[in-house]
Design a protein around this motif. Structure first.
Motif, PDB file in Angstrom:
ATOM      1  N   UNK A  47       4.185   1.423   9.175  1.00 10.64           N
ATOM      2  CA  UNK A  47       3.874   0.405   8.183  1.00 10.64           C
ATOM      3  C   UNK A  47       4.325   0.918   6.821  1.00 10.64           C
ATOM      4  N   UNK A  48       5.213   0.186   6.158  1.00 12.00           N
ATOM      5  CA  UNK A  48       5.823   0.671   4.927  1.00 12.00           C
ATOM      6  C   UNK A  48       5.403  -0.104   3.679  1.00 12.00           C
ATOM      7  N   UNK A  49       4.257  -0.784   3.721  1.00 11.73           N
ATOM      8  CA  UNK A  49       3.808  -1.450   2.498  1.00 11.73           C
ATOM      9  C   UNK A  49       2.429  -0.966   2.059  1.00 11.73           C
ATOM     10  N   UNK A  50       2.089   0.264   2.436  1.00  8.79           N
ATOM     11  CA  UNK A  50       0.903   0.917   1.887  1.00  8.79           C
ATOM     12  C   UNK A  50       1.400   1.980   0.912  1.00  8.79           C
ATOM     13  N   UNK A  51       1.213   1.734  -0.398  1.00  8.24           N
ATOM     14  CA  UNK A  51       1.831   2.550  -1.440  1.00  8.24           C
ATOM     15  C   UNK A  51       0.789   3.123  -2.387  1.00  8.24           C
ATOM     16  N   UNK A  65      19.230  -0.373   2.856  1.00  5.53           N
ATOM     17  CA  UNK A  65      19.944   0.898   2.981  1.00  5.53           C
ATOM     18  C   UNK A  65      19.022   2.087   2.696  1.00  5.53           C
ATOM     19  N   UNK A  66      18.139   1.925   1.718  1.00  2.00           N
ATOM     20  CA  UNK A  66      17.164   2.978   1.429  1.00  2.00           C
ATOM     21  C   UNK A  66      16.268   3.234   2.638  1.00  2.00           C
ATOM     22  N   UNK A  67      15.767   2.170   3.263  1.00  2.00           N
ATOM     23  CA  UNK A  67      14.886   2.334   4.418  1.00  2.00           C
ATOM     24  C   UNK A  67      15.607   3.015   5.584  1.00  2.00           C
ATOM     25  N   UNK A  68      16.869   2.676   5.757  1.00  2.00           N
ATOM     26  CA  UNK A  68      17.637   3.306   6.836  1.00  2.00           C
ATOM     27  C   UNK A  68      17.842   4.787   6.546  1.00  2.00           C
ATOM     28  N   UNK A  69      18.191   5.108   5.317  1.00  2.00           N
ATOM     29  CA  UNK A  69      18.454   6.495   4.932  1.00  2.00           C
ATOM     30  C   UNK A  69      17.169   7.328   4.894  1.00  2.00           C
ATOM     31  N   UNK A  70      16.108   6.748   4.370  1.00  2.00           N
ATOM     32  CA  UNK A  70      14.866   7.493   4.176  1.00  2.00           C
ATOM     33  C   UNK A  70      14.054   7.619   5.456  1.00  2.00           C
ATOM     34  N   UNK A  71      13.948   6.519   6.200  1.00  2.00           N
ATOM     35  CA  UNK A  71      13.037   6.497   7.342  1.00  2.00           C
ATOM     36  C   UNK A  71      13.729   6.296   8.689  1.00  2.00           C
ATOM     37  N   UNK A  72      15.016   5.984   8.687  1.00  2.00           N
ATOM     38  CA  UNK A  72      15.713   5.777   9.950  1.00  2.00           C
ATOM     39  C   UNK A  72      15.348   4.498  10.658  1.00  2.00           C
ATOM     40  N   UNK A  73      14.927   3.473   9.910  1.00  2.00           N
ATOM     41  CA  UNK A  73      14.521   2.202  10.511  1.00  2.00           C
ATOM     42  C   UNK A  73      15.720   1.493  11.145  1.00  2.00           C
ATOM     43  N   UNK A  74      15.480   0.794  12.233  1.00  2.00           N
ATOM     44  CA  UNK A  74      16.471  -0.137  12.776  1.00  2.00           C
ATOM     45  C   UNK A  74      15.966  -1.562  12.560  1.00  2.00           C
ATOM     46  N   UNK A  75      14.999  -2.069  13.347  1.00  2.00           N
ATOM     47  CA  UNK A  75      14.475  -3.391  12.978  1.00  2.00           C
ATOM     48  C   UNK A  75      13.488  -3.262  11.821  1.00  2.00           C
ATOM     49  N   UNK A  76      13.538  -4.229  10.902  1.00  4.33           N
ATOM     50  CA  UNK A  76      12.577  -4.292   9.792  1.00  4.33           C
ATOM     51  C   UNK A  76      11.973  -5.693   9.809  1.00  4.33           C
ATOM     52  N   UNK A  77      10.652  -5.763   9.850  1.00  2.00           N
ATOM     53  CA  UNK A  77       9.971  -7.051   9.999  1.00  2.00           C
ATOM     54  C   UNK A  77       8.541  -6.962   9.486  1.00  2.00           C
ATOM     55  N   UNK A  78       7.647  -7.879   9.918  1.00  2.00           N
ATOM     56  CA  UNK A  78       6.375  -8.066   9.231  1.00  2.00           C
ATOM     57  C   UNK A  78       5.127  -7.972  10.107  1.00  2.00           C
ATOM     58  N   UNK A  79       5.246  -7.591  11.381  1.00  2.59           N
ATOM     59  CA  UNK A  79       4.049  -7.600  12.233  1.00  2.59           C
ATOM     60  C   UNK A  79       3.882  -6.403  13.160  1.00  2.59           C
ATOM     61  N   UNK A  80       4.968  -5.837  13.670  1.00  4.15           N
ATOM     62  CA  UNK A  80       4.871  -4.907  14.800  1.00  4.15           C
ATOM     63  C   UNK A  80       4.006  -3.692  14.527  1.00  4.15           C
ATOM     64  N   UNK A  81       4.072  -3.136  13.316  1.00  2.00           N
ATOM     65  CA  UNK A  81       3.276  -1.947  13.026  1.00  2.00           C
ATOM     66  C   UNK A  81       1.790  -2.246  13.082  1.00  2.00           C
TER      67      UNK A  81
END
Length: 349
Positions: free
Chosen positions: A142-146, A270-286
């Motif tokens: 989950x990438x929206x807890x900051x 591009x930041x998410x791919x470089x920083x975290x190695x994400x492939x799919x990015x979406x709003x529920x799975x985590x």
């Protein structure tokens, strides 16, 4: 007259007792839940939206239950049936992490669920894949807890409440100055630091928090998913000339990332791919992953890529154009995966 009033009062009381709630769920609904659970254990099917669920309802692979096709509880409709000989209960969550987490917890609290399969569409952060490809990640975050840092502070400055263990700098940050179009200069938005979720697993001590960032899917489910990588998926939207450059493929990937953000921005993708190695990015799975992980229930997520998350045409996001084929591909892969769970119990992680 008095006797009539007493009889009427008694009848009203009897009706109220028959429909009285246990918590916010009526006794009548609890009775239906117990009836439904006689058909369990189920594979829990969790889907975000109607366009990702309707192809299942219209598929000959899904056989609705004849005795109890659905049950409405707390604003959610739980649909019962079978896929490939597996008894299933399917529920639509709605958009966002909050809806996905609440619905998954309700599913697990009410019904005998041996495992969860979640599917839908997603943005694509991996330029090596194309729209229509179906990804099955091994881990979710989950990438929206900051923790949003004040202007003037930098990586060397301790975050508020970090010393108390509430926040951490271990996962790193996004500095907005790095994306100033006219060159690097201080930006009053400064930096956001990504945080793990606080979790309270059923196997742990109540109120004693743990933390989770990368949540693994079921090892057994992930291994079974290898059998899907040879599936042939259509390259064109049914009945149209909208086609992809090549036939989509199913591929297991390392990481998927969720946030309460519809991502249509190439720089952040591009930041998410470089920083975290994400492939799919979406709003529920985590959210589904975090609930299943805490409850000790095996799960797997299947996400078909519907757009390039800001990296495609300058004329607009591709999701509207390719949503139908992406949703259809995710459904087709899910329908092939569920029958593989024959004989697999909840202890098979």
């Amino acid at each position: 007259m008095m006797m009539r009033r007493l009889l009427l009062a008694g009848a009203v009381a009897a009706v109220m007792m028959a429909t009285a709630a246990e918590g916010f769920i009526s006794k009548k609904t609890w009775s239906a839940i117990r009836q439904a659970n006689r058909g369990g254990p189920f594979v829990g099917l969790v889907v975000p939206n109607a366009y990702e669920m309707d192809p299942v309802l219209n598929s000959p692979s899904f056989s609705p239950s004849l005795t109890l096709p659905y049950l409405d509880v707390q604003g959610r409709r739980f649909r019962f049936g079978a896929i490939g000989g597996q008894n299933v209960v399917m529920v639509m969550t709605g958009l966002s992490m909050l809806n996905a987490g609440l619905t998954t917890q309700l599913l697990l609290s009410l019904f005998k669920v041996k495992g969860i399969v979640h599917w839908g569409i997603a943005g694509n952060a991996d330029e090596g894949l194309q729209i229509g490809d179906v990804t099955i990640p091994e881990h979710w975050a989950h990438l929206s807890l900051w923790n949003w840092q004040r202007y003037g502070d930098g990586p060397e400055n301790e975050l508020p409440l970090e010393a108390a263990g509430d926040y951490t700098r271990d996962l790193g940050f996004l500095n907005f100055s790095d994306y100033t179009a006219t060159g690097r200069s201080p930006n009053e938005l400064n930096s956001i630091w990504y945080q793990p979720e606080e979790i309270f697993p059923v196997s742990g001590v109540p109120e004693q928090r743990q933390h989770a960032f990368w949540v693994p899917v079921s090892k057994h489910y992930f291994a079974l998913a290898e059998k899907l990588e040879e599936l042939e998926l259509p390259a064109c939207v049914n009945g149209t000339t909208t086609c992809l450059p090549r036939a989509p493929k199913v591929t297991r990937v390392s990481k998927g990332c969720s946030a309460n953000v519809f991502l249509d921005n190439a720089a952040y993708r591009q930041f998410l791919r470089r920083k975290f190695g994400c492939t799919p990015v979406e709003m529920e799975s985590a959210a589904v992953a975090l609930v299943a992980h805490q409850q000790g229930v095996p799960f797997l997520t299947i996400r078909s890529l519907s757009d390039l998350a800001g990296g495609g045409s300058d004329l607009g996001n591709e999701a509207a154009k390719f949503l139908a084929i992406a949703a259809r591909n995710a459904v087709d892969v899910m329908l092939q995966f569920v029958p593989l769970l024959a004989g697999v119990g909840a202890v098979d992680m």
